[in-house]
Design an enzyme around this catalytic site. Sequence first.
Site, PDB file in Angstrom:
ATOM      1  N   ARG A 117      31.292  37.768  37.675  1.00  0.00           N
ATOM      2  CA  ARG A 117      31.249  36.313  37.568  1.00  0.00           C
ATOM      3  C   ARG A 117      32.278  35.867  36.543  1.00  0.00           C
ATOM      4  NH1 ARG A 117      28.201  32.851  40.240  1.00  0.00           N
ATOM      5  NH2 ARG A 117      27.718  31.655  38.375  1.00  0.00           N
ATOM      6  N   LEU A 119      33.142  33.488  33.618  1.00  0.00           N
ATOM      7  CA  LEU A 119      32.337  32.686  32.698  1.00  0.00           C
ATOM      8  C   LEU A 119      32.930  31.289  32.608  1.00  0.00           C
ATOM      9  CD1 LEU A 119      31.666  35.136  29.719  1.00  0.00           C
ATOM     10  CD2 LEU A 119      30.488  34.940  31.922  1.00  0.00           C
ATOM     11  N   HIS A 135      38.415  46.183  31.770  1.00  0.00           N
ATOM     12  CA  HIS A 135      39.186  46.009  33.002  1.00  0.00           C
ATOM     13  C   HIS A 135      39.863  47.338  33.335  1.00  0.00           C
ATOM     14  CE1 HIS A 135      41.381  43.873  36.070  1.00  0.00           C
ATOM     15  NE2 HIS A 135      42.483  44.469  35.673  1.00  0.00           N
TER      16      HIS A 135
HETATM   17  C1  GRF Z   1      34.618  48.990  36.094  1.00  0.00           C
HETATM   18  O1  GRF Z   1      35.694  49.596  36.736  1.00  0.00           O
HETATM   19  C2  GRF Z   1      35.090  47.940  35.140  1.00  0.00           C
HETATM   20  O2  GRF Z   1      36.319  48.229  34.562  1.00  0.00           O
HETATM   21  C3  GRF Z   1      35.204  46.726  36.015  1.00  0.00           C
HETATM   22  O3  GRF Z   1      34.122  46.808  36.901  1.00  0.00           O
HETATM   23  C4  GRF Z   1      33.765  48.180  37.059  1.00  0.00           C
HETATM   24  C5  GRF Z   1      32.307  48.282  36.741  1.00  0.00           C
HETATM   25  O4  GRF Z   1      31.823  49.575  36.968  1.00  0.00           O
HETATM   26  N1  GRF Z   1      35.206  45.509  35.247  1.00  0.00           N
HETATM   27  P1  GRF Z   1      30.375  49.956  36.460  1.00  0.00           P
HETATM   28  O5  GRF Z   1      29.412  48.978  37.132  1.00  0.00           O
HETATM   29  O6  GRF Z   1      30.351  49.843  34.983  1.00  0.00           O
HETATM   30  O7  GRF Z   1      30.148  51.352  36.931  1.00  0.00           O
END
Ligand code: GRF
Length: 230
Positions: A117, A119, A135
């Site tokens: 989402r 924010l 990220h």
């Molecule tokens: C991860 O790759 C993170 O970098 C991105 O979303 C993914 C989440 O993975 N923002 P998880 O749900 O923590 O396994």
Amino acid sequence: MPCIQCYHCQQCLPTVSHLHIYDSDITMKNLGILLSGRGSNFEAIADHVASGKLDANIAVVISNRADAPGIESARGRGLKALVIPSKGKPREQHDREVVAALREHQVDLVCLAGYMRLLSPWFVQQFPNRILNIHPALLPAFPGLEAQKQAFDWGVKVSGCTVHFVDADLDHGAILVQKVVPVLDTDDEHTLAVRILEQEHIAYSEAIRIVLEGKYTIAGRRVVMKPQQR
Ligand code: GRF
């Protein structure tokens, strides 16, 4: 938290010419984790807390999706786990419900861990320099969705992950921690994503530790460790 240089950063105008410098000498411990899916970053943080490697308390885990495996995992660990559905609600209305829950659980630092989402600016203003995101690419390269595929398709030789403060723009705030992952000739987007994820699980707790220990300043976009901590 006011800018130590101008003391009115919440009201700063774009015309203000100096860098905004934030000081971070505040004792914080309580984490609020927001997630929408798998939850492996949440689990890595929870493991670091449980093993004592990260001196923090997971005060609450919140998902906007009832079917998120991460919320089930949080319950299994005996953590406070809430589902606050977002579907069909205006963004800010949902954000207000989430912020109310974060406040109720006295959250100091909000960690977005696969929270699908955006924010609202209002949410970001409620926790200035107190929201982190992870990220799966080396920002500012490849923001947005499917970052690992974007990087792979571009043909980069290194990618990685970034933990950054959240501001009102997507994947944009000041960078706390980055980890570099080489792209191998034998990789496809999935094998690359797996190796990036391994680094994510290390990077997020490192970044949280830096923020909770408060041994940094933010000068413009630069997060700088205080000298005694180098
Ligand atoms: C991860 O790759 C993170 O970098 C991105 O979303 C993914 C989440 O993975 N923002 P998880 O749900 O923590 O396994």
